[in-house]
Design an enzyme around this catalytic site. Structure first.
Site, PDB file in Angstrom:
ATOM      1  N   HIS A  85       1.976  19.334   2.537  1.00 27.73           N
ATOM      2  CA  HIS A  85       1.416  19.223   3.884  1.00 27.73           C
ATOM      3  C   HIS A  85      -0.030  19.676   3.950  1.00 27.73           C
ATOM      4  O   HIS A  85      -0.829  19.134   4.697  1.00 27.73           O
ATOM      5  CB  HIS A  85       2.262  20.025   4.866  1.00 27.73           C
ATOM      6  CG  HIS A  85       3.463  19.277   5.319  1.00 27.73           C
ATOM      7  ND1 HIS A  85       4.686  19.837   5.492  1.00 27.73           N
ATOM      8  CD2 HIS A  85       3.597  17.978   5.625  1.00 27.73           C
ATOM      9  CE1 HIS A  85       5.537  18.913   5.878  1.00 27.73           C
ATOM     10  NE2 HIS A  85       4.906  17.781   5.966  1.00 27.73           N
ATOM     11  N   ARG A 142       3.949   2.370   7.740  1.00 33.52           N
ATOM     12  CA  ARG A 142       5.175   3.040   7.263  1.00 33.52           C
ATOM     13  C   ARG A 142       6.108   3.231   8.459  1.00 33.52           C
ATOM     14  O   ARG A 142       5.966   4.193   9.200  1.00 33.52           O
ATOM     15  CB  ARG A 142       4.849   4.397   6.663  1.00 33.52           C
ATOM     16  CG  ARG A 142       4.138   4.363   5.318  1.00 33.52           C
ATOM     17  CD  ARG A 142       3.915   5.780   4.821  1.00 33.52           C
ATOM     18  NE  ARG A 142       3.616   5.839   3.407  1.00 33.52           N
ATOM     19  CZ  ARG A 142       2.408   6.054   2.911  1.00 33.52           C
ATOM     20  NH1 ARG A 142       1.375   6.225   3.714  1.00 33.52           N
ATOM     21  NH2 ARG A 142       2.210   6.114   1.604  1.00 33.52           N
ATOM     22  N   ARG A 190       5.874  -2.491   6.766  1.00 30.74           N
ATOM     23  CA  ARG A 190       6.871  -2.271   5.715  1.00 30.74           C
ATOM     24  C   ARG A 190       8.200  -1.915   6.357  1.00 30.74           C
ATOM     25  O   ARG A 190       8.259  -1.038   7.222  1.00 30.74           O
ATOM     26  CB  ARG A 190       6.441  -1.132   4.796  1.00 30.74           C
ATOM     27  CG  ARG A 190       7.502  -0.876   3.727  1.00 30.74           C
ATOM     28  CD  ARG A 190       7.101   0.174   2.759  1.00 30.74           C
ATOM     29  NE  ARG A 190       7.138   1.497   3.341  1.00 30.74           N
ATOM     30  CZ  ARG A 190       6.726   2.585   2.704  1.00 30.74           C
ATOM     31  NH1 ARG A 190       6.207   2.467   1.492  1.00 30.74           N
ATOM     32  NH2 ARG A 190       6.794   3.761   3.276  1.00 30.74           N
ATOM     33  N   GLU A 222       6.912  -1.134  -6.884  1.00 30.21           N
ATOM     34  CA  GLU A 222       6.997   0.323  -7.017  1.00 30.21           C
ATOM     35  C   GLU A 222       7.875   0.722  -8.188  1.00 30.21           C
ATOM     36  O   GLU A 222       7.987   1.884  -8.531  1.00 30.21           O
ATOM     37  CB  GLU A 222       7.607   0.931  -5.744  1.00 30.21           C
ATOM     38  CG  GLU A 222       6.841   0.588  -4.488  1.00 30.21           C
ATOM     39  CD  GLU A 222       7.418   1.265  -3.260  1.00 30.21           C
ATOM     40  OE1 GLU A 222       6.890   2.295  -2.858  1.00 30.21           O
ATOM     41  OE2 GLU A 222       8.405   0.750  -2.713  1.00 30.21           O
ATOM     42  N   ASN A 256       2.172   5.245  -5.755  1.00 27.73           N
ATOM     43  CA  ASN A 256       2.814   6.570  -5.732  1.00 27.73           C
ATOM     44  C   ASN A 256       4.169   6.503  -6.423  1.00 27.73           C
ATOM     45  O   ASN A 256       4.470   7.281  -7.325  1.00 27.73           O
ATOM     46  CB  ASN A 256       3.015   7.059  -4.290  1.00 27.73           C
ATOM     47  CG  ASN A 256       1.738   7.027  -3.478  1.00 27.73           C
ATOM     48  OD1 ASN A 256       0.654   7.087  -4.031  1.00 27.73           O
ATOM     49  ND2 ASN A 256       1.862   6.929  -2.167  1.00 27.73           N
ATOM     50  N   ASP A 257       4.987   5.556  -5.968  1.00 27.22           N
ATOM     51  CA  ASP A 257       6.312   5.439  -6.594  1.00 27.22           C
ATOM     52  C   ASP A 257       6.227   4.776  -7.964  1.00 27.22           C
ATOM     53  O   ASP A 257       6.994   5.116  -8.863  1.00 27.22           O
ATOM     54  CB  ASP A 257       7.272   4.665  -5.678  1.00 27.22           C
ATOM     55  CG  ASP A 257       7.889   5.577  -4.638  1.00 27.22           C
ATOM     56  OD1 ASP A 257       8.321   6.682  -5.011  1.00 27.22           O
ATOM     57  OD2 ASP A 257       7.925   5.214  -3.448  1.00 27.22           O
ATOM     58  N   ARG A 273       7.331  12.692  -7.843  1.00 29.73           N
ATOM     59  CA  ARG A 273       5.996  12.670  -7.230  1.00 29.73           C
ATOM     60  C   ARG A 273       5.707  13.919  -6.409  1.00 29.73           C
ATOM     61  O   ARG A 273       4.566  14.174  -6.044  1.00 29.73           O
ATOM     62  CB  ARG A 273       5.813  11.402  -6.376  1.00 29.73           C
ATOM     63  CG  ARG A 273       6.786  11.301  -5.248  1.00 29.73           C
ATOM     64  CD  ARG A 273       6.732   9.938  -4.586  1.00 29.73           C
ATOM     65  NE  ARG A 273       5.827   9.911  -3.458  1.00 29.73           N
ATOM     66  CZ  ARG A 273       5.714   8.890  -2.616  1.00 29.73           C
ATOM     67  NH1 ARG A 273       6.431   7.795  -2.827  1.00 29.73           N
ATOM     68  NH2 ARG A 273       4.891   8.926  -1.612  1.00 29.73           N
ATOM     69  N   CYS A 302      -1.423  -0.234  -2.050  1.00 29.22           N
ATOM     70  CA  CYS A 302      -1.350   0.590  -0.842  1.00 29.22           C
ATOM     71  C   CYS A 302      -0.932   2.022  -1.136  1.00 29.22           C
ATOM     72  O   CYS A 302      -0.707   2.804  -0.222  1.00 29.22           O
ATOM     73  CB  CYS A 302      -0.432  -0.032   0.204  1.00 29.22           C
ATOM     74  SG  CYS A 302       1.283  -0.132  -0.349  1.00 29.22           S
TER      75      CYS A 302
HETATM   76  C1  PEP Z   1       3.913   4.144  -2.706  1.00 35.96           C
HETATM   77  O1  PEP Z   1       4.995   4.448  -3.214  1.00 35.96           O
HETATM   78  O2  PEP Z   1       2.843   4.065  -3.344  1.00 35.96           O
HETATM   79  C2  PEP Z   1       3.829   3.853  -1.256  1.00 35.96           C
HETATM   80  C3  PEP Z   1       2.722   3.392  -0.723  1.00 35.96           C
HETATM   81  O3  PEP Z   1       4.938   4.141  -0.515  1.00 35.96           O
HETATM   82  P1  PEP Z   1       5.323   5.626  -0.012  1.00 35.96           P
HETATM   83  O4  PEP Z   1       4.195   6.537  -0.400  1.00 35.96           O
HETATM   84  O5  PEP Z   1       5.514   5.537   1.451  1.00 35.96           O
HETATM   85  O6  PEP Z   1       6.571   5.855  -0.795  1.00 35.96           O
HETATM   86 MG    MG Z   2       6.816   4.146  -2.074  1.00 36.24          MG
END
Ligand code: PEP
Ligand code: MG
Length: 543
Positions: free
Chosen positions: A185, A283, A319, A408, A431-432, A442, A479
């Site tokens: 956070h 999101r 999404r 992802e 990210n994923d 992550r 993204c």
């Molecule tokens: C990701 O996984 O990169 C993504 C954009 O989705 P989130 O961060 O919401 O899992």
């Molecule tokens: Mg994701």
């Protein structure tokens, strides 16, 4: 000059000034014998109520929607009747109020840690509540942010959301923490407040009040004991950065006019979109979090319409629900998964409950059709072309013309050509994709170097997607957080990525980075970065 301290840069910007450390948590007083149990019970209960009221006050006072949401979640934790009962039981068993509060929080804390993932990252929130309640029940002021009367660099072991949310960017020049991770956070709030921040900074424990430091929030560097000339130079760089950002506008283009769309990531209509060519990631799960049942059709329509209206006809990529793993939803029965990150999350929920995704697609289509919005939809956590086909069929049945999926999962990237035959576009969730490519949670700050978006294995997967997208003549965007890295922007462009979607604040720096390279530069950089052996060598290519 001595080497700077190194951490993870989570919010860009330059700042220099004197250190001021965050107030430390209260020490538990020596236990005392309890003679008046009812008085002790009411003392403990009113301490918890005072903490909840203070956090609620801060939630109402902040204009930052993300901060308010995080604070309200903390208020709910402080008002949890299970916690109240545990405190009361400890007092009836002979503890005084501060020790009873401490013991009850210790049990909650362990449960959060055992749950892992998202809940484990919320341990800092619980610790903050405990410290506040122990302080109040001991007759001490609540711990908080110092106010030395001049601008300062705030240094802390970690910061609770309640503290970060209340920060005044005119006073707090930058944040440096010993703990935390890129998705904590502290990081999210610092970015939304525009305060440069470095987390997991090795050596931050040695920073003392009054030491003068210079911070580079993008590079994650903290120089200690800098002289007046360096302070002035750092402030000049920050002013230049800000005025460049303020002056920067227009669509994403390389120096010779090659287009790379610059889009915003949002969670609701309250998030900023200024300077963006559209929304590349909406999101929608934020609408579903903390719910006992799914939001109604009308409620969903209203939330989606608000974002479409805010964008006034510009593209919005919505999404569909990405619940599960680090985003559990109370109304979905997901308990008992041995490994939620590898479980029934994202689009996989539709296997159990197809009506959930169909209902959401209908609620997206309704305002899109009515307002003529450019609404694209995409599904998270797609692994196979068959899953993509199923989603696209559902989207078309709902009347949505443009349907895509996120990349992802490595399986999706490995079969990207087949995937592209099923969809109108792809969006890479780095990210994923990092998490699953490197088998590294992550949320785990400790594994941050595996989750570095400059890792060659991740860039190879991005390259495969970009190449396949160009061959198929279909858009392939990014993204995940990597899209906000100005150093990577020309590399992604050179890899054939057609759009970059990020928090709106990050757009000016990415726009600048594209504008200072030609298409040929981008392609040359992309080739050189792919040939690099590790993230450091890859960064060195870009310089
Ligand atoms: C990701 O996984 O990169 C993504 C954009 O989705 P989130 O961060 O919401 O899992
Ligand atoms: Mg994701």
């Amino acid at each position: 000059m001595a080497e700077p301290l190194r951490g993870i840069g989570v919010s860009p910007g330059f700042a220099a000034g004197p250190v001021c450390r965050a107030g430390v948590a209260p020490r538990l007083p020596a236990p005392r014998a309890v003679s008046d149990v009812p008085a002790e019970l009411s003392g403990a209960a009113s301490a918890l109520r005072a903490v909840a009221a203070e956090l609620d006050r801060r939630a109402s006072a902040t204009s930052d929607a993300t901060a308010a949401e995080i604070l309200r979640a903390q208020v709910l934790m402080a008002e949890d009747p299970v916690l109240d009962e545990a405190v009361a039981d400890a007092i009836r068993a002979g503890s005084d109020a501060p020790h009873a509060i401490d013991a009850a929080f210790a049990v909650h804390r362990q449960a959060f840690l055992d749950a892992g993932g998202y809940l484990a990252e919320r341990v800092a929130d619980l610790d903050d509540l405990r410290d506040r309640a122990v302080a109040v029940s001991s007759g001490l002021p609540m711990p908080g942010i110092p106010s030395p009367g001049h601008p300062f660099v705030l240094v802390a072991t970690d910061l609770a959301p309640a503290d970060t949310a209340g920060l005044d960017p005119a006073q707090v020049l930058a944040l440096v923490t010993e703990a935390g991770g890129p998705t904590s956070h502290t990081a999210i709030l610092a970015r939304s407040l525009g305060i440069p921040a470095v987390v997991r900074c090795g050596g931050a424990a040695g920073l003392r009040d009054g030491m003068v430091v210079a911070i580079d929030g993008a590079a994650g560097a903290v120089r200690v004991g800098v002289d007046e000339a360096t302070v002035l130079d750092t402030r000049r760089r920050e002013e230049e950065r800000r005025s460049r950002a303020a002056a920067s506008s227009g669509p994403g283009r390389t120096a010779d006019g090659w287009a790379v769309e610059l889009l915003a990531n949002v969670g609701s209509a309250a998030d900023p979109v200024a300077g963006a060519e559209g929304v590349g990631l909406f999101r929608t799960e934020l609408l579903y979090l903390d719910r006992e049942k799914a939001p109604s059709h009308e409620e969903q329509v209203e939330a989606y319409a608000a974002v479409f209206d805010a964008l006034g006809g510009r593209k919005v990529v919505v999404r569909t629900l990405d619940a599960g793993a680090d985003k559990p939803l109370p109304f979905l029965d997901q308990a008992g998964e041995p490994n939620p990150a590898l479980g029934v999350r994202g689009v996989r929920l539709a296997r159990r409950d197809p009506a959930l995704v169909d209902g959401q697609l209908a609620a997206i289509a309704a305002p899109a059709t009515r307002t003529g919005a450019t609404a694209w939809v995409m599904a998270p956590m797609i692994a196979t072309p068959a899953e993509a086909r199923d989603f696209v069929t559902r989207a078309r049945a709902a009347g949505l013309a443009s349907a895509g999926v996120m990349v992802e999962i490595p399986a999706a990237a490995l079969r990207v050509r087949a995937l592209l035959r099923e969809v109108d576009f792809l969006s890479i969730g780095t990210n994923d994709l990092s998490q699953y490519t490197f088998a590294a949670d992550r949320m785990a700050g400790e594994l941050a170097e595996l989750l570095d978006p400059w890792q060659p294995a991740l860039l190879d997967l991005v390259a495969a997607c970009g190449r396949a997208g160009r061959e198929a003549g279909k858009p392939v965007g990014i993204c995940g957080e990597a899209a906000a890295d100005p150093g990577l922007a020309p590399v992604f462009a050179g890899l054939g990525i057609s759009s970059l979607s990020m928090p709106a604040r990050a757009i000016p720096a990415v726009r600048d980075a594209l504008a200072t390279h030609t298409k040929a530069d981008c392609e040359r950089l992309a080739t050189a970065v792919l040939a690099a052996e590790d993230p450091a060598a890859a960064r060195a290519v870009v310089g």
